[in-house]
Design an enzyme around this catalytic site. Structure first.
Site, mmCIF file in Angstrom:
data_model
loop_
_atom_site.group_PDB
_atom_site.id
_atom_site.type_symbol
_atom_site.label_atom_id
_atom_site.label_comp_id
_atom_site.label_asym_id
_atom_site.label_seq_id
_atom_site.Cartn_x
_atom_site.Cartn_y
_atom_site.Cartn_z
ATOM 1 N N GLU A 195 0.831 -1.213 0.000
ATOM 2 C CA GLU A 195 0.000 0.000 0.000
ATOM 3 C C GLU A 195 0.866 1.264 0.000
ATOM 4 O OE1 GLU A 195 -2.478 -2.545 -0.589
ATOM 5 O OE2 GLU A 195 -3.258 -0.498 -0.471
ATOM 6 N N ASP A 200 12.793 16.253 -31.465
ATOM 7 C CA ASP A 200 12.781 17.728 -31.351
ATOM 8 C C ASP A 200 11.542 18.299 -32.022
ATOM 9 O OD1 ASP A 200 16.394 18.121 -31.685
ATOM 10 O OD2 ASP A 200 15.063 17.539 -30.041
ATOM 11 N N ARG A 246 15.813 9.200 -22.941
ATOM 12 C CA ARG A 246 15.742 9.646 -24.341
ATOM 13 C C ARG A 246 16.254 11.075 -24.500
ATOM 14 N NH1 ARG A 246 12.665 6.548 -27.655
ATOM 15 N NH2 ARG A 246 12.168 8.292 -29.021
#
Ligand SMILES: c1cc(-c2cnc[nH]2)ccn1
Length: 250
Positions: A120, A173, A158
């Site tokens: 939890e 880009d 990345r």
């Protein structure tokens, strides 16, 4: 980029270290991933890593001492490996929702220690004392923090220079600027009567660039207008979006 991971299931992260862009980045030492498993700090016969919640109720929490020992060792290693104090991230539904801007901020903060909870969750005092930032990947509850941790690590990796090839980074880009992606097409030219848009077969690369930008702007307007709020479009973008909207409503 150096990332330490605290997780009861480090083998899950083979999905990152053994495949694709992130696997190559690890192989090429563009990113370093190291793991600490709280179970390795368990001292009892059953190697316990969970504990009952005060106040009762269903479920268990991660055991405090084994978790804190793992985080402490990851922190030490981060400093030894990079000479910098790490930012410690905890993945939970109570965190700030991750978006590309958040990824860019985290990617610039190497080293990172990423804590993946199970059961939890973790004791609030560990959050207050040992965690720097709490992040969520969305409003749903998962079986643990490992998948969210991998989402964060993949997205951050990345952005590390050299992880994406030149071509990929150009793609990133052009669409990494907060717009939804344009439609993409590949062979065959016709699928069930649906043709590839003629512009993409024209060989007119300037027109193709404009078409893709127009589609990206239009889709964002249609599906995620919130991404355009407060955003200043340049004259070309404004013209293309106006054209898209005009065609859309006609
Ligand atoms: C981050 C973490 C979680 C999560 C962790 N453990 C159960 N759910 C869900 C969404 N974003």
């Amino acid at each position: 980029m150096w990332i330490g991971v605290v997780s009861l299931f480090p083998e899950m992260f083979d999905a990152l270290t053994c495949h694709g862009v992130t696997g190559r980045a690890v192989e090429r030492d563009r990113i370093a991933l190291e793991f600490w498993n709280p179970r390795d700090y368990a001292t009892d016969r059953h190697r316990s890593v969970d504990d009952r919640p005060y106040g009762g109720g269903p479920g268990m929490l991660m055991k405090v001492d084994t978790l804190r020992s793992a985080i402490a060792d990851a922190r030490k290693r981060a400093f030894d490996a990079t000479g910098k104090t790490p930012k410690v991230i905890y993945l939970s539904p109570q965190g700030r929702t991750l978006d590309q801007q958040g990824v860019q901020a985290l990617a610039s903060k190497s080293p990172l220690v990423v804590v993946a909870g199970r059961y939890e969750g973790i004791d609030e005092r560990v959050v207050e004392h040992d965690i720097d930032e709490e992040w969520s990947i969305g409003d749903y509850v998962l079986s643990g923090g490992e998948l969210p941790a991998m989402v964060l690590i993949d997205a951050a990796a990345r952005l590390v220079p050299g992880v994406l090839g030149h071509q990929d980074s150009a793609i990133e880009d052009s669409f990494n600027d907060g717009l939804l992606d344009c439609p993409h097409y590949t062979r065959p030219e016709v699928i069930d009567g649906r043709q590839v848009p003629d512009i993409l077969l024209s060989g007119n690369h300037a027109a193709i660039r404009r078409w893709r930008l127009k589609q990206s702007l239009g889709r964002t307007w249609q599906r995620r207008p919130d991404l355009l709020e407060g955003r200043t479009l340049n004259p070309e973008q404004r013209k293309l979006l106006d054209e898209f909207i005009e065609e859309y409503v006609l």
